[in-house]
Design an enzyme around this catalytic site. Structure first.
Site, PDB file in Angstrom:
ATOM      1  N   LYS A  98       0.874  -1.481  -0.075  1.00 16.80           N
ATOM      2  CA  LYS A  98      -0.120   0.040  -0.029  1.00 16.80           C
ATOM      3  C   LYS A  98       0.652   1.203  -0.088  1.00 16.80           C
ATOM      4  O   LYS A  98       0.391   2.373  -0.335  1.00 16.80           O
ATOM      5  CB  LYS A  98      -1.212  -0.214   1.212  1.00 16.80           C
ATOM      6  CG  LYS A  98      -1.892  -0.964   0.781  1.00 16.80           C
ATOM      7  CD  LYS A  98      -3.242  -0.575   1.774  1.00 16.80           C
ATOM      8  CE  LYS A  98      -4.256  -1.637   1.481  1.00 16.80           C
ATOM      9  NZ  LYS A  98      -4.341  -3.099   1.635  1.00 16.80           N
ATOM     10  N   GLU A 120      -9.808   6.457   3.853  1.00 17.26           N
ATOM     11  CA  GLU A 120     -10.483   5.617   4.490  1.00 17.26           C
ATOM     12  C   GLU A 120      -9.448   4.311   4.705  1.00 17.26           C
ATOM     13  O   GLU A 120      -8.500   4.070   4.330  1.00 17.26           O
ATOM     14  CB  GLU A 120     -11.540   5.267   3.648  1.00 17.26           C
ATOM     15  CG  GLU A 120     -11.030   4.043   2.668  1.00 17.26           C
ATOM     16  CD  GLU A 120      -9.997   4.585   1.485  1.00 17.26           C
ATOM     17  OE1 GLU A 120      -9.893   5.500   1.363  1.00 17.26           O
ATOM     18  OE2 GLU A 120      -9.454   3.561   1.024  1.00 17.26           O
ATOM     19  N   SER A 387       1.840  -9.834  -1.000  1.00 21.74           N
ATOM     20  CA  SER A 387       1.396  -8.408  -0.657  1.00 21.74           C
ATOM     21  C   SER A 387       1.823  -7.905   0.360  1.00 21.74           C
ATOM     22  O   SER A 387       1.816  -6.549   0.444  1.00 21.74           O
ATOM     23  CB  SER A 387      -0.087  -8.294  -1.205  1.00 21.74           C
ATOM     24  OG  SER A 387      -0.977  -8.984  -0.145  1.00 21.74           O
TER      25      SER A 387
HETATM   26  C1  LIG Z   1      -5.317  -4.122   1.794  1.00 25.16           C
HETATM   27  C2  LIG Z   1      -4.181  -5.338   1.037  1.00 25.16           C
HETATM   28  C3  LIG Z   1      -4.749  -6.147   0.384  1.00 25.16           C
HETATM   29  C4  LIG Z   1      -6.030  -5.868  -0.407  1.00 25.16           C
HETATM   30  O1  LIG Z   1      -6.100  -4.898  -1.374  1.00 25.16           O
HETATM   31  P1  LIG Z   1      -5.708  -4.860  -2.951  1.00 25.16           P
HETATM   32  O2  LIG Z   1      -6.114  -3.471  -3.563  1.00 25.16           O
HETATM   33  O3  LIG Z   1      -6.646  -6.045  -3.348  1.00 25.16           O
HETATM   34  O4  LIG Z   1      -4.323  -5.182  -3.157  1.00 25.16           O
HETATM   35  C5  LIG Z   1      -4.149  -7.296  -0.064  1.00 25.16           C
HETATM   36  N1  LIG Z   1      -3.162  -7.660   0.623  1.00 25.16           N
HETATM   37  C6  LIG Z   1      -2.480  -6.761   1.876  1.00 25.16           C
HETATM   38  C7  LIG Z   1      -1.360  -7.179   2.554  1.00 25.16           C
HETATM   39  C8  LIG Z   1      -3.224  -5.562   2.132  1.00 25.16           C
HETATM   40  O5  LIG Z   1      -3.022  -4.978   3.055  1.00 25.16           O
END
Ligand SMILES: *Cc1c(COP(=O)(O)O)cnc(C)c1O
Length: 405
Positions: A98, A120, A387
């Site tokens: 993010k 948000e 992610s």
């Molecule tokens: C917020 C988040 C997501 C989901 O958000 P996307 O916009 O779909 O990437 C996925 N993995 C992590 C670790 C997150 O913090």
């Protein structure tokens, strides 16, 4: 050269923000000027070498890019098939991808002369990333968060406050992410001259889905270089979890024109595909409009938004980013889902076998990756986009496992 440089796999969205029949700008009239100003500012910035080099600098020095490409040797052996690689977005500052987007938008806001930021947050990850960049740049920061989420994610609330953000509880509706987005949009309408809204996923009205995607394209661009250097060819499959869809579109985008690379998005299957028990928009969702954009939405026959559920708060949202709906129609990206139970197993397996505790969101991608690795031969290789890291999730996992801390 632009933020979205190197290859241009698609011209989408069009000037009005459409990805085929999806996307667009469905907002109150009072926000139209703000969105068209933002589109103009972003378009100019994305072609400005000064903006690009400033962003690159902070992505490296503050966020920790490039992130590593990691060979998951023991999980590969365990599955007995394709080689498994992780793209390590979990190593970034604040714990997830993010920060790529939060940095990009914060630098853009300063170019636009806006010194107040709103955002948000659901689980708090986007709120923490936004609070961090605002502290770094000396911007005033207000984060809207559902009251229920604030209770569930008290640690992230404290993190944001430590970094100087004002966290505002939202008591409307289900008191979760959707309601926080509504409050952020209400604030933006009122304070649009001084304020930029840093939206946290590839969602909402144009230009957000495009802009957020572009800020995350660096994931796929790095991956392409890294895998070519290491394996001398592209991977057979890339797998990413899909909440709003930002990490997934970021890692997929620069492979869209490589038809030999299969791209798979993984949604939250929750307790299974029953009404109100999951957040898999492509399993039982229908075309509709939510919070600025036309896309697949979990809704009842009257168009009321359904309750959603996932063990991972970051995937627990009723709408999916419009660009995903488009590439699903085109057959270019496939979608699957993972259930809470599968996620709990893979979370523990990965921690034990690789020494990496993945975010519960990312573990959805891992669940599907393990299935694919078993199904494919040893001459194949797949990449799972990790992610985020799971530090934020350990309390919840302990509770589910019945472990008293
Ligand atoms: C917020 C988040 C997501 C989901 O958000 P996307 O916009 O779909 O990437 C996925 N993995 C992590 C670790 C997150 O913090």
């Amino acid at each position: 050269m632009s933020v979205a440089s190197k290859t241009a796999p698609t011209q989408l969205p069009d000037a009005a923000g459409h990805f085929g029949p999806y996307g667009g700008v469905y907002v109150p009239e009072t926000l139209m000027t703000a969105l068209s100003d933002l589109t103009a500012a972003y378009t100019a910035a994305s072609k400005d070498p000064a903006f690009i080099s400033e962003l690159r600098h902070h992505l490296k020095e503050f966020a920790g890019r490039p992130t590593e490409l990691y060979f998951a040797g023991r999980l590969t052996e365990h599955c007995g098939g394709a080689k498994i690689y992780f793209k390590r977005e979990d190593l970034l500052h604040t714990g997830a991808h993010k920060i790529n987007n939060a940095l990009g938008q914060a630098i853009l806001a300063q170019r636009m002369g806006k010194k107040r930021i709103i955002a948000e947050t659901g689980a708090g990850q986007h709120g923490v990333a936004t609070a961090a960049v605002c502290a770094k740049f000396g911007l005033d920061c207000t984060v809207y968060m559902g009251a229920v989420d604030m209770e569930r994610q008290a640690l992230n609330v404290f993190r944001m406050r430590l970094m100087g953000a004002k966290v505002v509880p939202v008591e409307a509706g289900q008191k979760t992410l959707k309601d926080a987005v509504n409050e952020a949009m209400r604030d933006w309408v009122t304070n649009v001259r001084s304020t930029h809204y840093i939206l946290g996923s590839a969602l909402g009205a144009h230009p957000y889905p495009m802009m957020v995607r572009d800020f995350h394209r660096v994931i796929g661009q790095e991956l392409k270089e890294q895998i070519l250097a290491r394996e001398k060819r592209l991977p057979d499959e890339i797998i990413a979890c899909v909440g709003g869809g930002s990490n997934a579109i970021g890692v997929f985008f620069d492979f869209l024109n490589d038809p030999a690379v299969k791209l798979i998005g993984v949604e939250a299957g929750g307790h299974g595909i029953k009404r109100g028990e999951h957040a898999a928009r492509f399993e039982g969702g229908k075309l509709g409009v939510l919070q600025g954009s036309k896309t697949y939405i979990l809704q009842n026959p009257d168009g009321q938004i359904e309750l959603t559920h996932s063990v991972s708060a970051g995937l627990d949202y009723a709408a999916i980013g419009p660009e995903h709906a488009y590439y699903r129609d085109q057959g270019r990206i496939d979608y699957a889902y993972a259930t809470d139970d599968e996620v709990m197993d893979a979370f523990q397996l990965c921690s034990r076998m690789e020494g990496i505790i993945p975010a519960l969101e990312s573990t959805h991608a891992l669940v599907h990756g393990l299935k694919r690795a078993k199904a494919l031969g040893k001459d194949k290789m797949i990449v799972v986009n990790l992610s985020g890291r799971g530090d934020k999730d350990v309390n919840q996992v302990a509770k589910i496992l019945g472990v008293k801390l």
